[in-house]
Design an enzyme around this catalytic site. Sequence first.
Site, PDB file in Angstrom:
ATOM      1  CD  GLU A   1      -2.819   1.345   2.204  1.00 43.78           C
ATOM      2  OE1 GLU A   1      -3.763   2.214   2.137  1.00 43.78           O
ATOM      3  OE2 GLU A   1      -2.899   0.512   3.194  1.00 43.78           O
TER       4      GLU A   1
ATOM      5  CD  GLU B   1       1.814   7.993   5.230  1.00 42.40           C
ATOM      6  OE1 GLU B   1       2.035   9.190   5.393  1.00 42.40           O
ATOM      7  OE2 GLU B   1       0.703   7.532   4.542  1.00 42.40           O
TER       8      GLU B   1
ATOM      9  CG  ASN C   1       8.115  11.034  -0.871  1.00 47.01           C
ATOM     10  OD1 ASN C   1       7.123  10.417  -1.723  1.00 47.01           O
ATOM     11  ND2 ASN C   1       8.148  12.342  -0.674  1.00 47.01           N
TER      12      ASN C   1
ATOM     13  CG  ASP D   1      -1.992  16.672  -3.897  1.00 51.57           C
ATOM     14  OD1 ASP D   1      -2.758  17.272  -4.853  1.00 51.57           O
ATOM     15  OD2 ASP D   1      -1.342  17.629  -3.041  1.00 51.57           O
TER      16      ASP D   1
ATOM     17  CE  LYS E   1      -4.137  26.761  -8.026  1.00 51.01           C
ATOM     18  NZ  LYS E   1      -3.466  27.845  -7.425  1.00 51.01           N
TER      19      LYS E   1
ATOM     20  CG  ASP F   1     -11.817  13.204  -4.251  1.00 50.63           C
ATOM     21  OD1 ASP F   1     -10.656  12.941  -4.597  1.00 50.63           O
ATOM     22  OD2 ASP F   1     -12.144  14.191  -3.567  1.00 50.63           O
TER      23      ASP F   1
END
EC number: 2.1.1.33
Length: 217
Positions: free
Chosen positions: A48, A73, A100, A123, A127, A159
């Site tokens: 994950e 994470e 990361n 994320d 833009k 989403d």
Amino acid sequence: MSQDLEQKLWSIASGIPFVSDYFLQASPARKLKKENLFSKVFETYFLELGSGWGEVAIAMALQRRNTGFVLMEKKFDRIRHTIREIEKHSLDNVKILCVNFNWFLADVFEENLFSEILLNFPDPWPKKRHHKKRTINSKFIESLRVLLPEKGKFSFATDYGPYARKTIRLFRDSEIFKPETMEFRLERKEIPVSHFERKKRKEGKRIYYIDQILIRK
């Protein structure tokens, strides 16, 4: 990435924030193999990316005791919470990498290690000038090719509709993945709902689930 920058990032990635038996340690000198992930070898392995508070992997690990779960994470508070949950449930099939994954991914693990890889709600960088910061790009897809065996599965949720559409196009253009059933769906029952996902559902957001199968190496 310059050599100096890569060395600096590896010096960060190879460290651990505090002492815990549940940490794995990344190294530029050797890739992690199934034999040195856990105290025993599992039937399958699940990765994950950006595991957050760990609730998704913990719920799955309780049900799938013959699968080893590796969580990547970078945020310490989320890692501490996850470790407390691992200890609470006495799980021996969950480990954490404080790395990361946008820095290093295919460099960390041996090839074909994971049968499934999950990325929930990265994320979307909406833009246009920030699109280059998005996780899913051609380099990321190449990393998936390295880490998954043939018929291995990548699952993704967002989403943000434009990110979903771009992701679909990237996988279609790669020619090494195909949709598991359809290019996207609006419901997913086989993976537990995360805190973030539950919040977005309450807000009435449409969530796009994308599942891709590696069809050739």
